[in-house]
Scaffold this active site. Structure first.
Site, PDB file in Angstrom:
ATOM      1  N   LYS A  74     -11.934  -3.815  -5.302  1.00  0.00           N
ATOM      2  CA  LYS A  74     -12.806  -2.542  -5.496  1.00  0.00           C
ATOM      3  C   LYS A  74     -11.859  -1.534  -5.957  1.00  0.00           C
ATOM      4  O   LYS A  74     -12.363  -0.273  -6.283  1.00  0.00           O
ATOM      5  CB  LYS A  74     -13.513  -1.995  -3.966  1.00  0.00           C
ATOM      6  CG  LYS A  74     -12.989  -2.304  -2.991  1.00  0.00           C
ATOM      7  CD  LYS A  74     -13.770  -2.096  -1.505  1.00  0.00           C
ATOM      8  CE  LYS A  74     -13.394  -2.673  -0.358  1.00  0.00           C
ATOM      9  NZ  LYS A  74     -14.094  -2.928   0.736  1.00  0.00           N
TER      10      LYS A  74
ATOM     11  N   LYS B 189      -7.482 -10.768  -8.185  1.00  0.00           N
ATOM     12  CA  LYS B 189      -8.400 -10.802  -7.393  1.00  0.00           C
ATOM     13  C   LYS B 189      -9.362  -9.773  -7.820  1.00  0.00           C
ATOM     14  O   LYS B 189      -8.941  -8.661  -8.203  1.00  0.00           O
ATOM     15  CB  LYS B 189      -7.945 -10.550  -6.030  1.00  0.00           C
ATOM     16  CG  LYS B 189      -8.420 -11.574  -4.876  1.00  0.00           C
ATOM     17  CD  LYS B 189      -8.073 -11.407  -3.708  1.00  0.00           C
ATOM     18  CE  LYS B 189      -9.259 -11.163  -2.770  1.00  0.00           C
ATOM     19  NZ  LYS B 189      -8.712 -11.313  -1.359  1.00  0.00           N
TER      20      LYS B 189
ATOM     21  N   LYS C 151       0.831  -1.246   0.097  1.00  0.00           N
ATOM     22  CA  LYS C 151      -0.123   0.130   0.041  1.00  0.00           C
ATOM     23  C   LYS C 151       0.914   1.372   0.019  1.00  0.00           C
ATOM     24  O   LYS C 151       0.432   2.109  -0.711  1.00  0.00           O
ATOM     25  CB  LYS C 151      -0.930  -0.160   1.244  1.00  0.00           C
ATOM     26  CG  LYS C 151      -2.131  -0.859   1.094  1.00  0.00           C
ATOM     27  CD  LYS C 151      -3.107  -0.629   2.041  1.00  0.00           C
ATOM     28  CE  LYS C 151      -4.379  -1.623   2.135  1.00  0.00           C
ATOM     29  NZ  LYS C 151      -5.048  -1.660   3.381  1.00  0.00           N
TER      30      LYS C 151
END
Ligand code: TRP
Length: 344
Positions: free
Chosen positions: A209, A206, A122
């Site tokens: 969102k 995957k 991240k």
């Protein structure tokens, strides 16, 4: 000298999990998390929360955060979580999570957190610009779990490392404060149907969102037309469906659509192949779209129902938080006593 094996945790089996309110929910969340939570509530004492404190480790618009928190809660209920069986609440309404997290910040070692791959992914190259909260995120997650002394945590594969850290924190706390079975060493529950729903555009990524392409995912709020269109445009190959699972292995997009069909129909991918072997995707995709619409439209209708009356939803969350605090407060009181804090 070797330490004696710690006495096993003697408490009851308990499930805890949560989802962050940081964007729209999609089919991957529904099959991989929500449906699984609803199944577990029959067999375990279950705590399911909305991880709003985790969400603010990256910037969230305040007005949107409140709406997204309600949306996740509505999705839990729409997927079948029952407030009479499971305790459902927003994380920020139970201050015991942060109280225990502070103690855990002093138990966990910097070296342990430095190894967390999710933070590295991240933060990328600029970790000095990230919030301190993003760095200690897994410590708060350990507190979420251990404040209820949960023993089983249904999560995706990507959370495995955070679960290992949770066990390390529990073991070190138990050891340092001489309370061998105070915290359980919880297990991740990662398996199950729908455990890994992949992107409709790329069978090796995957469903997410944060994928810039909305065609990569089916959102829980998509209407029937949007669902059908996204499935029609899903990436596939020209081969028909094979007869064996073995033959699907090298075809990630085909494998994903078969897995989605199986999860929605509550059957196995092998059974789907048995039924549809020899069919091309031109014929299989409309069947999948019909099934997806049939399963998801009542869910999104129920969700809209809960969101149209936020008074009722908020009452459910408040009652859930009160119940959660009844369980969390004694754990925190005992942890504080073990640490050596004066009692209130
Ligand atoms: N980190 C989890 C995720 O992104 C969300 C989460 C926060 C969680 N606290 C938790 C999951 C405790 C399980 C248990 O999916």
């Amino acid at each position: 000298m070797t330490d004696p094996a710690p006495a096993p945790f003697q408490g009851q089996p308990r499930v805890l999990s949560g989802v962050q309110p940081s964007g729209a929910l999609h089919l991957g969340n529904y099959l991989g998390a929500l449906v699984k939570f609803a199944r577990l509530q029959a067999d375990y004492e279950t705590f399911i929360f909305v991880a709003d404190m985790h969400a603010i480790t990256v910037w969230q618009e305040p007005a949107k955060l409140a709406a997204q928190t309600r949306e996740i809660a509505a999705a839990y209920l729409a997927a079948g979580l029952d407030p009479a069986r499971a305790t459902i609440f927003p994380q920020s309404m139970v201050p015991e999570h942060v109280e225990l997290a502070w103690i855990f910040n002093c138990v966990a070692r910097l070296g342990w957190l430095d190894r967390m791959t999710q933070f590295k992914d991240k933060a990328g190259k600029h970790k000095e610009r990230e919030s301190v909260g993003l760095y200690t995120y897994p410590v708060l997650q350990a507190a979420d779990i251990l404040v209820y002394r949960a023993t089983h945590v249904p999560v995706g594969e990507d959370q495995r490392q955070h679960l290992e850290l949770t066990r390390d924190i529990a073991a070190k706390f138990n050891h340092d404060f001489d309370a061998p079975s105070f915290f359980p060493l919880p297990d991740a529950l990662t398996e199950g149907p729908g455990a890994r729903v992949m992107s409709l555009r790329d069978g090796s990524a995957k469903m997410s969102k944060s994928d810039p392409s909305d065609y990569s995912r089916i959102n829980l709020t998509d209407d029937a037309d949007a669902i059908s269109q996204k499935i029609r445009k899903a990436r596939t190959d020209p081969e028909p469906l094979p007869e064996t699972m073995e033959a699907l292995k090298a075809r990630p997009e085909a494998e994903n659509l078969v897995a989605i069909y199986a999860a929605l129909a509550e059957t196995t991918p092998a059974a789907v192949l048995e039924e549809f072997a020899g069919l091309g995707f031109g014929a299989f995709k409309p069947k999948l779209a019909d099934l997806a619409v049939a399963v998801l439209s009542p869910v999104s209708a129920r969700m809209r129902g809960f969101l149209s009356d936020t008074g009722e939803l908020d009452r459910i969350l408040k009652a859930g938080a009160a119940r959660a605090r009844e369980v969390a407060a004694p754990t925190v009181a005992e942890a504080k006593r073990l640490v050596g804090f004066l009692g209130a």
